[in-house]
Design a protein around this motif. Structure first.
Motif, mmCIF file in Angstrom:
data_model
loop_
_atom_site.group_PDB
_atom_site.id
_atom_site.type_symbol
_atom_site.label_atom_id
_atom_site.label_comp_id
_atom_site.label_asym_id
_atom_site.label_seq_id
_atom_site.Cartn_x
_atom_site.Cartn_y
_atom_site.Cartn_z
ATOM 1 N N ASN A 113 1.224 -1.165 0.048
ATOM 2 C CA ASN A 113 0.142 -0.137 -0.238
ATOM 3 C C ASN A 113 0.772 0.987 -0.222
ATOM 4 O O ASN A 113 1.721 1.323 0.759
ATOM 5 N N LYS A 114 0.312 2.092 -0.764
ATOM 6 C CA LYS A 114 1.044 3.746 -1.001
ATOM 7 C C LYS A 114 2.430 3.575 -1.602
ATOM 8 O O LYS A 114 3.185 3.940 -1.059
ATOM 9 N N ASN A 115 2.664 3.020 -1.424
ATOM 10 C CA ASN A 115 4.440 2.150 -2.461
ATOM 11 C C ASN A 115 5.780 2.459 -1.608
ATOM 12 O O ASN A 115 6.973 2.654 -1.880
ATOM 13 N N ARG A 116 4.739 2.013 -0.447
ATOM 14 C CA ARG A 116 5.735 1.440 1.213
ATOM 15 C C ARG A 116 6.710 0.583 0.417
ATOM 16 O O ARG A 116 8.376 0.571 0.918
ATOM 17 N N ASP A 117 6.694 -0.973 -0.102
ATOM 18 C CA ASP A 117 7.316 -1.620 -0.302
ATOM 19 C C ASP A 117 7.899 -2.396 -1.843
ATOM 20 O O ASP A 117 5.964 -1.979 -2.533
ATOM 21 N N ALA A 118 8.484 -2.260 -2.146
ATOM 22 C CA ALA A 118 8.510 -2.761 -3.892
ATOM 23 C C ALA A 118 9.306 -3.826 -3.980
ATOM 24 O O ALA A 118 10.161 -4.256 -3.246
ATOM 25 N N TRP A 119 8.609 -4.925 -4.550
ATOM 26 C CA TRP A 119 9.070 -6.453 -4.597
ATOM 27 C C TRP A 119 9.680 -7.069 -6.470
ATOM 28 O O TRP A 119 8.453 -6.012 -6.927
ATOM 29 N N PHE A 120 10.388 -7.601 -6.067
ATOM 30 C CA PHE A 120 10.501 -8.337 -7.769
ATOM 31 C C PHE A 120 11.407 -9.682 -7.191
ATOM 32 O O PHE A 120 12.389 -9.928 -6.552
ATOM 33 N N MET A 121 10.026 -10.122 -7.729
ATOM 34 C CA MET A 121 11.115 -11.991 -7.772
ATOM 35 C C MET A 121 11.299 -12.665 -9.297
ATOM 36 O O MET A 121 10.594 -12.590 -9.979
ATOM 37 N N CYS A 122 12.247 -13.201 -9.869
ATOM 38 C CA CYS A 122 12.305 -13.410 -10.727
ATOM 39 C C CYS A 122 12.427 -15.417 -10.396
ATOM 40 O O CYS A 122 13.332 -15.591 -9.831
ATOM 41 N N VAL A 123 12.538 -15.918 -11.596
ATOM 42 C CA VAL A 123 12.744 -17.564 -11.459
ATOM 43 C C VAL A 123 12.937 -18.040 -12.953
ATOM 44 O O VAL A 123 12.536 -17.573 -14.300
ATOM 45 N N THR A 124 14.299 -18.544 -12.795
ATOM 46 C CA THR A 124 14.947 -19.205 -14.222
ATOM 47 C C THR A 124 15.084 -20.785 -13.797
ATOM 48 O O THR A 124 15.040 -20.899 -12.727
ATOM 49 N N PRO A 125 15.326 -21.129 -14.496
ATOM 50 C CA PRO A 125 15.337 -22.716 -14.370
ATOM 51 C C PRO A 125 16.886 -23.097 -13.584
ATOM 52 O O PRO A 125 16.995 -23.967 -12.528
ATOM 53 N N LYS A 126 17.163 -21.826 -13.289
ATOM 54 C CA LYS A 126 18.922 -22.300 -12.463
ATOM 55 C C LYS A 126 18.937 -21.461 -11.424
ATOM 56 O O LYS A 126 19.660 -21.707 -10.719
ATOM 57 N N LEU A 127 18.531 -20.404 -11.622
ATOM 58 C CA LEU A 127 18.652 -19.553 -9.920
ATOM 59 C C LEU A 127 17.235 -18.842 -10.152
ATOM 60 O O LEU A 127 16.436 -18.405 -11.091
ATOM 61 N N VAL A 128 17.268 -18.277 -8.855
ATOM 62 C CA VAL A 128 15.704 -17.936 -8.304
ATOM 63 C C VAL A 128 15.890 -16.911 -7.349
ATOM 64 O O VAL A 128 17.042 -16.865 -6.552
ATOM 65 N N THR A 129 15.765 -15.256 -7.527
ATOM 66 C CA THR A 129 16.421 -14.039 -7.618
ATOM 67 C C THR A 129 15.409 -13.091 -6.839
ATOM 68 O O THR A 129 14.596 -12.569 -8.181
ATOM 69 N N GLY A 130 15.566 -12.405 -5.621
ATOM 70 C CA GLY A 130 14.249 -11.650 -5.298
ATOM 71 C C GLY A 130 14.836 -10.545 -4.312
ATOM 72 O O GLY A 130 15.966 -10.226 -4.296
ATOM 73 N N ALA A 131 14.375 -9.358 -4.727
ATOM 74 C CA ALA A 131 15.046 -8.014 -4.395
ATOM 75 C C ALA A 131 14.010 -7.547 -3.768
ATOM 76 O O ALA A 131 11.811 -7.379 -4.143
ATOM 77 N N TRP A 132 14.047 -6.262 -2.496
ATOM 78 C CA TRP A 132 13.144 -5.542 -1.928
ATOM 79 C C TRP A 132 14.010 -4.182 -2.186
ATOM 80 O O TRP A 132 15.709 -4.066 -1.717
ATOM 81 N N VAL A 133 13.304 -3.532 -1.637
ATOM 82 C CA VAL A 133 13.015 -1.562 -1.988
ATOM 83 C C VAL A 133 12.823 -1.034 -1.022
ATOM 84 O O VAL A 133 10.950 -1.060 -1.144
ATOM 85 N N GLY A 134 12.757 -0.172 0.329
ATOM 86 C CA GLY A 134 11.676 0.514 0.577
ATOM 87 C C GLY A 134 12.489 1.494 1.525
ATOM 88 O O GLY A 134 13.909 1.298 1.690
ATOM 89 N N GLY A 135 12.170 2.709 2.700
ATOM 90 C CA GLY A 135 12.424 3.047 3.308
ATOM 91 C C GLY A 135 12.886 2.533 4.791
ATOM 92 O O GLY A 135 12.034 1.156 5.578
ATOM 93 N N GLU A 136 13.688 2.726 5.575
ATOM 94 C CA GLU A 136 13.613 2.480 6.916
ATOM 95 C C GLU A 136 12.500 2.773 8.081
ATOM 96 O O GLU A 136 11.781 1.258 8.375
ATOM 97 N N ASP A 137 11.817 3.854 7.580
ATOM 98 C CA ASP A 137 10.256 4.284 7.893
ATOM 99 C C ASP A 137 8.990 3.535 6.831
ATOM 100 O O ASP A 137 9.066 4.425 6.073
ATOM 101 N N GLN A 138 8.684 3.181 6.956
ATOM 102 C CA GLN A 138 7.386 2.890 6.303
ATOM 103 C C GLN A 138 6.624 4.371 5.801
ATOM 104 O O GLN A 138 5.809 4.145 4.793
ATOM 105 N N SER A 139 6.870 5.477 6.787
ATOM 106 C CA SER A 139 6.455 6.426 6.191
ATOM 107 C C SER A 139 7.171 7.101 5.106
ATOM 108 O O SER A 139 7.019 8.454 4.358
ATOM 109 N N VAL A 140 8.534 6.828 5.002
ATOM 110 C CA VAL A 140 9.323 7.738 3.895
ATOM 111 C C VAL A 140 9.308 6.385 2.927
ATOM 112 O O VAL A 140 9.611 4.909 2.405
#
Length: 800
Positions: free
Chosen positions: A706-733
């Protein structure tokens, strides 16, 4: 007959002269005997001499054999004598009839030129000390200690008794010398000359928190000991005499003079010719300074996570918000042998293992090159794209804490101030709240973090807190889905400034990244398919408490009633389609249990809203769960340590991943095709056109809370699965706009994956394919069917 001439000296006097002459020798002999029997203090036993104790650093190895970090009280690593020889035999040095490594040649020539001929005590040196140092007061002649005696002193340090009188101190010095002589003789009896030289080099301090030749070679030259050339070996041997005075970093001029003195002594000992000495002495000292710090180096967050896991104590209920997370932690502690390993296991003497002193070798699954690529991808995207965007938003709005009223902003700042080091130090010193608050508003010189490097500035401590709260954070994990091996682990932007690990320790709302599991439930338990048609209409669910729940969409979306297949809903991350599935499921608790079985261990509130990612998790868990799809429906628990060895290289623990069936092969492959649609025609399309990941099988899922507080992406390939998160220390940032997972989290993974595929050293290729089960149907269905059953292709704008 002549009379004998009298000498004037009586036989009694002559006898006393002989007594006087032999008295010192007798006294020395008596002292030695008393020393052997422990009259002047305890002597090390033969057992201790055979197994000398020293604070050895635990080394952390990557899967490709690199030391990525250490745990230590003293940064000391052990090296065998054979490991000191350069691989090129032409670089070995001939000295006194022995072929020795350069570092040993420099050591013997400088400290103990008769090392190979004495038995621990060098009598000629002692005679020189007695005459020149004691009688003539010429202190330039040195102390006459052999390498073996110095080793004895290093292994069993003297009692310096600094607080006693001069007479007592001198007496202690004399008895200490006798103890070192006896210990040196015992060392010579127990060890070969080569072992003694290696032990000496392993025990001495070189400064810059480097103990032992291996640590010193890494610290000052970023080399292994066998890679040191003659002039570098001379630098390190010279440093031993006075680590600060002769440090090539702190006092380069002194170090150069000292190095050249060592080279001269090598010439005098026959290790170098004069021409070699002159040419080497003309060279400058070139260092590659890499001081060891837990805050610096590769995989800092991973190393800290590993330290916490191995030193973990049984979980306590007070550490967790809910009973579910506590129960999961207890289960993990009891069933995973790595958790609390140091306390669960015992050494031969019955004591627990100590990763700071026992010199363990921990072999991890981290690939050092992949780890570098991951850290570079995070750094580049945060520096070039994400942080500048947040800085621009702050300049435009003059607001850091978005959607927070004054009371909430004040609460955030009070909390931050009280948890700062400055506050704790002042409080400990007895300062009151008024004094502390005044200090936080007074400008002072300080160093702050920026993605372009640390910056020295003048600012108030309160402003520095605001500055660091504006810094956006990111985390990333990459693992092999077949083995569960964690290949790369990034918990944050900079461990020195931001200790909190958002890869595994922190948890945030996971948003739409939960939707693939909801769709998997629909396929596995409800019998639906990717081509099951669902009307594009709002969905309303009657909840258990009698209220109606109807989710909203992200962005401007038209509910036109047109039938679309389920795969269309997942590709566009449509909330109404996930809610429709939950309505068919009727039992949110069953869906929550199913998702847990896929690999997400964090608590999931069993309510319809779980379909939109209202629950909290982290990158580590999500990557583990998404790996189930690529591993043919089998969930393999992540593993990051394969074995542990003791200081001698003996295997003392090994670890294998635990696996369990989660869904059928068909269900897993069906979901892979749907995740590929997310990349081919959905919210993750940027992965192909921006990073050139085309003509390959690759799936993914974006997510935004909600409100762009946390951004995620999960990537799935046959030999590697990778994920990332981006956000602020405080959720109001957070970003007001443009903070979706497809915009800020996906590029981190995209840049990393591009580096992996371009490298070609990891056995990962663009031609890799997901395992397709036998007799697997193909779900080729239209994206849209109108009320009369006619195809109606549509080019729609969609949001995550």
């Amino acid at each position: 007959m002549g009379q004998k001439k009298k000498t004037g000296v009586s036989p009694k006097t002559i006898k006393w002269i002989w007594y006087a002459a032999f008295a010192p020798f007798a006294l020395v002999a008596l002292m030695l005997v008393l020393t052997v029997f422990g009259v002047f203090g305890r002597m090390p036993s033969f057992e201790e001499l055979e197994n000398p104790r020293s604070n050895l650093a635990t080394e952390i190895y990557s899967e490709d054999g690199k030391v990525i970090g250490t745990f230590f009280v003293q940064n000391r690593s052990y090296v065998q004598y054979a490991d000191l020889y350069p691989s090129d035999s032409t670089l070995h040095i001939r000295l006194a009839g022995h072929e020795v490594p350069p570092i040993v040649a420099a050591l013997i020539a400088t400290e103990d030129v008769r090392f190979h001929t004495h038995s621990g005590i060098d009598i000629p040196s002692l005679a020189r000390v007695a005459v020149k140092t004691l009688l003539l007061q010429n202190t330039s002649q040195g102390g006459g200690s052999t390498i073996t005696q110095q080793l004895a002193k290093n292994l069993f340090p003297r009692d310096t008794v600094r607080n006693r009188g001069a007479v007592v101190r001198k007496a202690k010095l004399v008895t200490s010398k006798f103890k070192e002589w006896i210990t040196a003789l015992k060392l010579e009896y127990n060890y070969t000359k080569e072992e003694i030289a290696a032990m000496y080099l392993n025990t001495v301090e070189f400064g810059s928190n480097a103990f032992g030749i291996k640590s010193a070679a890494h610290t000052f030259f970023n080399k292994e000991p066998d890679e040191l050339n003659v002039q570098e070996a001379a630098v390190l041997v010279g440093v031993v005499n006075a680590p600060t005075r002769y440090s090539p970093i702190l006092n380069p001029k002194n170090a150069l003079v000292r190095r050249n003195l060592v080279l001269s002594r090598m010439e005098e000992a026959g290790a170098l010719t004069r021409r070699q000495r002159d040419s080497l002495a003309a060279l400058p000292i070139v260092t590659n300074y890499k001081p060891v710090s837990h805050n610096e180096g590769a995989a800092t967050y991973f190393r800290e996570m590993l330290r916490l896991v191995m030193n973990a104590r049984p979980p306590k209920r007070s550490q967790f918000y809910n009973e579910w997370d506590y129960d999961q932690a207890v289960k993990e502690y009891n069933e995973n042998p790595l958790y609390g390993w140091c306390h669960k296991n015992r050494k031969a003497d019955g004591t627990s293992y100590n990763i700071y002193r026992d010199g363990l070798k921990i072999y991890t699954t981290i690939n050092s090159v992949m780890q570098t690529y991951a850290e570079q991808a995070v750094q580049r995207q945060m520096e070039k794209e994400i942080q500048p965007k947040m800085d621009a938003q702050f300049r435009a709005t003059k607001t850091l804490f978005v959607d927070a009223d004054k009371e909430e902003r004040d609460r955030i700042m009070r909390h931050a101030v009280r948890y700062s080091d400055r506050y704790r130090e002042m409080k400990h010193a007895g300062a009151g709240e008024k004094e502390i608050n005044a200090a936080f508003d007074k400008p002072c010189n300080m160093r702050v973090f920026t993605y372009k490097g640390e910056r020295d500035t003048l600012m108030t401590p309160r402003d520095s807190i605001l500055h660091h709260k504006r810094i956006m954070r990111a985390a990333m994990v990459s693992l092999d889905p077949a083995t569960g091996f964690v290949k790369a682990y990034v918990g944050g932007p900079n461990f020195r400034y931001f200790k909190y690990d958002m890869a595994k320790q922190g948890k945030r709302q996971i948003g739409s990244t939960i939707k693939p599991f909801v769709y998997t439930f629909a396929i596995d338990h409800l019998g639906l398919t990717p081509c099951t048609m669902v009307p594009n209409l709002p969905t309303t669910i009657e909840t258990a408490n009698g209220t109606a729940w109807s989710p909203k969409e992200a962005g401007n979306v038209e509910y036109d009633g047109v039938l679309h297949p389920l795969k269309w809903g997942l590709a566009r991350s449509r909330n109404n389609y996930s809610a429709w599935i939950m309505k068919q499921a009727k039992q949110p608790a069953a869906v929550a249990d199913f998702i847990h079985n896929m690999g997400i261990r964090s608590y999931i509130d069993p309510v319809p809203a779980l379909a939109l990612g209202s629950s909290e998790s982290n990158v580590y868990e999500l990557v583990s769960a998404f790996s189930t799809f690529a591993n043919q429906g089998v969930h393999t628990d992540p593993i990051f340590v394969t074995r542990i060895e003791d200081r001698q290289g003996n295997l003392i623990a090994s670890f294998i991943p635990q696996s369990q069936d989660a869904v059928s092969e068909r269900t897993a492959y069906t979901m892979l095709t749907m995740l590929q649609d997310v990349v081919n025609s959905g919210t993750a399309g940027r992965l192909r056109w921006q990073f050139g990941l085309t003509d390959m099988e690759i799936g993914g899922k974006t997510g935004t809370s909600n409100k762009n507080r946390d951004a995620w992406f999960m990537c799935v390939t046959p030999k590697l699965v990778t994920g990332a998160w981006v956000g602020g220390e405080d959720q109001s940032v957070h970003f007001i706009r443009g903070g979706e997972g497809s915009v800020v989290a996906l590029p981190i993974v995209g840049e990393y994956m591009k580096k992996i595929y371009d490298d070609g050293r990891f056995g990962i290729s663009r031609t890799d394919q997901f395992v397709r089960p036998a007799m697997m149907p193909r779900y080729d269905c239209e994206d849209e069917v109108d009320s009369e059953g006619r195809n109606n292709p549509e080019d729609e704008n969609f949001f995550d």
